[in-house]
Design a protein around this motif. Structure first.
Motif, PDB file in Angstrom:
ATOM      1  N   PHE A 183       4.329 -80.854   3.554  1.00  0.00           N
ATOM      2  CA  PHE A 183       3.947 -82.225   2.941  1.00  0.00           C
ATOM      3  C   PHE A 183       5.357 -82.164   1.768  1.00  0.00           C
ATOM      4  CE2 PHE A 183       0.145 -80.801   4.624  1.00  0.00           C
ATOM      5  CZ  PHE A 183      -0.755 -81.972   4.862  1.00  0.00           C
ATOM      6  N   ARG A 184       6.565 -82.765   2.381  1.00  0.00           N
ATOM      7  CA  ARG A 184       7.551 -82.970   1.400  1.00  0.00           C
ATOM      8  C   ARG A 184       7.595 -83.876   0.363  1.00  0.00           C
ATOM      9  NH1 ARG A 184      11.515 -80.692   5.029  1.00  0.00           N
ATOM     10  NH2 ARG A 184      10.654 -78.774   6.016  1.00  0.00           N
ATOM     11  N   GLY A 185       6.562 -84.606   0.535  1.00  0.00           N
ATOM     12  CA  GLY A 185       6.449 -85.652  -0.606  1.00  0.00           C
ATOM     13  C   GLY A 185       6.222 -85.050  -1.976  1.00  0.00           C
ATOM     14  N   GLU A 186       5.502 -83.911  -1.999  1.00  0.00           N
ATOM     15  CA  GLU A 186       5.130 -83.262  -3.211  1.00  0.00           C
ATOM     16  C   GLU A 186       5.907 -82.007  -3.369  1.00  0.00           C
ATOM     17  OE1 GLU A 186       3.388 -81.833  -6.518  1.00  0.00           O
ATOM     18  OE2 GLU A 186       2.948 -83.951  -5.822  1.00  0.00           O
ATOM     19  N   ARG A 187       6.481 -81.930  -4.716  1.00  0.00           N
ATOM     20  CA  ARG A 187       7.386 -80.831  -4.959  1.00  0.00           C
ATOM     21  C   ARG A 187       7.029 -79.786  -5.896  1.00  0.00           C
ATOM     22  NH1 ARG A 187      12.045 -83.903  -3.542  1.00  0.00           N
ATOM     23  NH2 ARG A 187      11.300 -85.299  -1.776  1.00  0.00           N
ATOM     24  N   THR A 188       5.682 -79.743  -6.336  1.00  0.00           N
ATOM     25  CA  THR A 188       5.422 -78.900  -7.491  1.00  0.00           C
ATOM     26  C   THR A 188       4.039 -78.211  -6.871  1.00  0.00           C
ATOM     27  OG1 THR A 188       5.963 -80.379  -9.136  1.00  0.00           O
ATOM     28  CG2 THR A 188       4.291 -78.524  -9.538  1.00  0.00           C
ATOM     29  N   GLY A 189       2.855 -79.048  -6.329  1.00  0.00           N
ATOM     30  CA  GLY A 189       1.888 -78.050  -5.961  1.00  0.00           C
ATOM     31  C   GLY A 189       0.582 -79.099  -5.952  1.00  0.00           C
ATOM     32  N   TRP A 190      -0.350 -78.626  -5.964  1.00  0.00           N
ATOM     33  CA  TRP A 190      -1.804 -79.555  -5.875  1.00  0.00           C
ATOM     34  C   TRP A 190      -2.857 -78.729  -6.810  1.00  0.00           C
ATOM     35  CZ3 TRP A 190       1.301 -78.306  -1.689  1.00  0.00           C
ATOM     36  CH2 TRP A 190       1.773 -79.403  -1.093  1.00  0.00           C
ATOM     37  N   VAL A 191      -3.860 -79.712  -7.151  1.00  0.00           N
ATOM     38  CA  VAL A 191      -5.096 -78.961  -7.971  1.00  0.00           C
ATOM     39  C   VAL A 191      -6.258 -79.408  -7.345  1.00  0.00           C
ATOM     40  CG1 VAL A 191      -3.753 -79.365 -10.055  1.00  0.00           C
ATOM     41  CG2 VAL A 191      -4.917 -81.222  -9.248  1.00  0.00           C
ATOM     42  N   LEU A 192      -7.262 -78.440  -7.500  1.00  0.00           N
ATOM     43  CA  LEU A 192      -8.653 -78.577  -7.135  1.00  0.00           C
ATOM     44  C   LEU A 192      -9.446 -79.077  -8.379  1.00  0.00           C
ATOM     45  CD1 LEU A 192      -8.868 -75.525  -5.096  1.00  0.00           C
ATOM     46  CD2 LEU A 192      -8.183 -77.750  -4.142  1.00  0.00           C
ATOM     47  N   VAL A 193     -10.038 -80.233  -8.400  1.00  0.00           N
ATOM     48  CA  VAL A 193     -10.677 -80.753  -9.481  1.00  0.00           C
ATOM     49  C   VAL A 193     -12.159 -80.767  -9.434  1.00  0.00           C
ATOM     50  CG1 VAL A 193     -10.909 -82.896 -10.778  1.00  0.00           C
ATOM     51  CG2 VAL A 193      -8.689 -82.311  -9.759  1.00  0.00           C
ATOM     52  N   GLY A 194     -12.763 -80.018 -10.480  1.00  0.00           N
ATOM     53  CA  GLY A 194     -14.198 -80.039 -10.424  1.00  0.00           C
ATOM     54  C   GLY A 194     -15.033 -79.199  -9.468  1.00  0.00           C
ATOM     55  N   ALA A 195     -16.388 -79.229  -9.440  1.00  0.00           N
ATOM     56  CA  ALA A 195     -17.004 -78.249  -8.811  1.00  0.00           C
ATOM     57  C   ALA A 195     -17.021 -78.646  -7.280  1.00  0.00           C
ATOM     58  CB  ALA A 195     -18.634 -78.439  -9.089  1.00  0.00           C
ATOM     59  N   GLU A 196     -16.618 -79.797  -6.935  1.00  0.00           N
ATOM     60  CA  GLU A 196     -16.399 -80.006  -5.620  1.00  0.00           C
ATOM     61  C   GLU A 196     -15.146 -79.817  -4.831  1.00  0.00           C
ATOM     62  OE1 GLU A 196     -17.134 -82.249  -7.840  1.00  0.00           O
ATOM     63  OE2 GLU A 196     -19.102 -83.125  -7.684  1.00  0.00           O
ATOM     64  N   LYS A 197     -14.186 -79.340  -5.966  1.00  0.00           N
ATOM     65  CA  LYS A 197     -12.823 -79.085  -5.631  1.00  0.00           C
ATOM     66  C   LYS A 197     -11.987 -80.177  -4.822  1.00  0.00           C
ATOM     67  CE  LYS A 197     -13.517 -74.117  -5.492  1.00  0.00           C
ATOM     68  NZ  LYS A 197     -13.156 -74.002  -6.758  1.00  0.00           N
ATOM     69  N   TRP A 198     -12.121 -81.338  -5.613  1.00  0.00           N
ATOM     70  CA  TRP A 198     -11.294 -82.840  -4.964  1.00  0.00           C
ATOM     71  C   TRP A 198      -9.762 -82.224  -5.144  1.00  0.00           C
ATOM     72  CZ3 TRP A 198     -14.530 -85.838  -2.956  1.00  0.00           C
ATOM     73  CH2 TRP A 198     -15.831 -86.107  -3.518  1.00  0.00           C
ATOM     74  N   PHE A 199      -9.275 -82.559  -3.751  1.00  0.00           N
ATOM     75  CA  PHE A 199      -7.760 -82.214  -3.781  1.00  0.00           C
ATOM     76  C   PHE A 199      -6.805 -83.351  -4.096  1.00  0.00           C
ATOM     77  CE2 PHE A 199      -4.181 -81.604  -1.220  1.00  0.00           C
ATOM     78  CZ  PHE A 199      -3.866 -80.251  -1.065  1.00  0.00           C
ATOM     79  N   PHE A 200      -5.820 -83.123  -5.164  1.00  0.00           N
ATOM     80  CA  PHE A 200      -4.908 -84.180  -5.648  1.00  0.00           C
ATOM     81  C   PHE A 200      -3.635 -83.370  -6.015  1.00  0.00           C
ATOM     82  CE2 PHE A 200      -8.923 -86.114  -7.101  1.00  0.00           C
ATOM     83  CZ  PHE A 200      -8.966 -87.000  -6.278  1.00  0.00           C
ATOM     84  N   PRO A 201      -2.525 -84.071  -5.939  1.00  0.00           N
ATOM     85  CA  PRO A 201      -1.225 -83.572  -6.061  1.00  0.00           C
ATOM     86  C   PRO A 201      -1.018 -83.285  -7.615  1.00  0.00           C
ATOM     87  CG  PRO A 201      -1.087 -85.966  -5.925  1.00  0.00           C
ATOM     88  CD  PRO A 201      -2.489 -85.459  -5.678  1.00  0.00           C
TER      89      PRO A 201
END
Length: 336
Positions: free
Chosen positions: A23-41
C-alpha cells in the motif's frame, strides 16, 4: 467539553513492513483504534480526536457506509431529493463540494500531498485542490454555513454526536464480496492507497480487518442495531438496484419530501449507471485531472453479484464460510 477519543495501538511491526510495500500511499504505518481495533492510517493519531469531537447539527443530512457500498449514488440521490431536484446545480457543481467527505484528509500522507503538489505544479487551481483535500475534514466541514450534507465511512461509535444530534442519516450496506472487489479496484487506482498486490492478497487483508474502516462486520452491525431509529434509514444496495424507483420513494419519504411518478422517473434516469459513471460532477473527475486516481474507476459497474469472477473456488468457499460465521446469531441477511 472535548471527549477523549478511544485509545489506539500501532499495527505490529511485521504486518506494517509487509503492508508498506503493498500500500504505497501510506508511508508511516497504521493504527488500531478502540476495542474493535478500527483500522486507520497513521494520521489518525493527529486527527482522530478532531473527528471524534466533530459536532453534528440537527439539520445535517449524512450518508454513511463501509466503503464501496453504493455511497456516491446515494449521496447524489439524497442531495437531489433534499434540494427540490435542482439538476442544474447538480450538473455544474462537484459532488465533493455539495456533499463533502468528512475524513478523507486522514488518507493524505504529507509526503503524498507533496508529490501531488509537484505533479500539479504551476496550475494554481489543481494545487489548491491538492492542498484542500489534505486539510482536516472536521475543520473544513465545521465551517460550512447553513444546512450540511456530509459523507462518512466512520462507524457510528467513532462519531458519537451524529446519533445524538437528531440529524437524518442514511446508511448503506452491501454484500462483502462485492464490496471487497470494488474496494480492491479503488485501492489500486487511487494514489492515497496505492495498492500494488493481487486480489487474493487484498481479500486476506479485508477479511482480517486490515483495510481502512474495518472491521467490516462490526461496522454493519452497529448500523443494523440502529435500523429502527426514526432518524436512521438503513438500506441495502442490493434492494436499491432491484427496484430503484421504490428506493427513491423510500428515501424521499424519510427526508420528508414528495415527488410525482414522472419526477421519480427523471431522478432514476439521471442516476442510471450508464449516465452516472460519465457524469464529471460525481465520478471524481477532479481527482483524475490532478493525477490522483486513474480514470473510470471511482464509479465502475454499479452492479451486484459480479464479484464471483474474482474469486477462485477455494477463495470463494473461504469467503462464504467467513460470511456465514459472521451472520450467525444475527438477523442481518443480505437480500437476493
Amino acid at each position: 467539553m472535548a471527549l477523549k477519543s478511544p485509545k489506539y495501538e500501532l499495527l505490529n511491526e511485521e504486518d506494517t513492513k509487509k503492508m508498506l510495500k503493498l500500500f504505497r500511499g501510506e508511508r508511516t504505518g497504521w493504527v488500531l483504534v478502540g476495542a474493535e481495533k478500527w483500522f486507520f492510517p497513521y494520521r489518525y493519531i493527529k486527527e482522530g480526536e478532531g473527528f471524534y469531537n466533530f459536532k453534528a447539527r440537527p439539520d445535517d443530512t449524512w450518508v454513511m457506509s463501509y466503503p464501496r457500498s453504493g455511497t456516491t449514488c446515494t449521496q447524489e440521490l439524497v442531495w437531489l431529493l433534499s434540494n427540490n431536484l435542482d439538476f442544474e446545480r447538480a450538473k455544474t457543481e462537484l459532488l465533493i463540494e455539495r456533499f463533502p467527505f468528512l475524513e478523507f484528509s486522514m488518507f493524505n500522507h504529507p509526503e503524498v500531498t507533496r508529490e501531488f503538489l509537484k505533479l500539479n505544479e504551476g496550475d494554481k487551481r489543481k494545487e489548491e485542490f491538492c492542498k484542500r483535500i489534505a486539510e482536516p475534514g472536521y475543520e473544513v466541514v465545521a465551517n460550512i454555513p447553513g444546512r450540511r450534507f456530509i459523507k462518512s465511512h466512520f462507524p457510528f461509535s467513532l462519531l458519537p454526536s451524529v446519533l445524538e444530534s437528531g440529524c437524518k442519516i442514511i446508511y448503506l450496506a452491501r454484500n462483502p464480496k462485492d464490496v471487497a472487489v470494488s474496494w480492491y479496484y479503488l485501492n489500486k487506482a487511487i494514489k492515497t492507497q496505492g495498492y500494488t498486490g493481487d486480489f487474493a492478497t487484498f481479500w486476506y487483508y479485508f477479511q482480517n480487518n486490515l483495510t481502512p474502516w474495518s472491521p467490516y462486520w462490526e461496522h454493519l452491525k452497529q448500523a443494523w442495531a440502529q435500523r429502527n431509529n426514526p432518524n436512521v434509514l438503513f438500506m441495502f444496495y442490493e434492494e436499491m438496484l432491484r427496484d430503484f424507483p421504490k428506493a427513491i420513494k423510500n428515501v424521499a419519504k424519510f427526508l420528508g419530501k414528495t415527488y410525482t411518478e414522472e419526477q421519480i422517473k427523471e431522478v432514476a434516469n439521471y442516476l442510471d449507471i450508464k449516465n452516472f459513471k460519465n457524469n464529471p460532477m460525481v465520478n471524481s473527475s477532479e481527482f483524475v485531472q490532478c493525477n490522483i486516481i486513474t480514470p473510470r474507476i471511482f464509479v465502475r459497474e454499479g452492479q451486484c453479484g459480479k464479484s464471483n469472477s474474482m474469486f477462485t473456488p477455494e477463495l470463494n468457499a473461504q469467503a462464504n464460510k467467513w460470511i456465514e460465521e459472521n451472520l450467525k446469531g444475527t438477523d442481518l441477511r443480505f437480500p437476493y
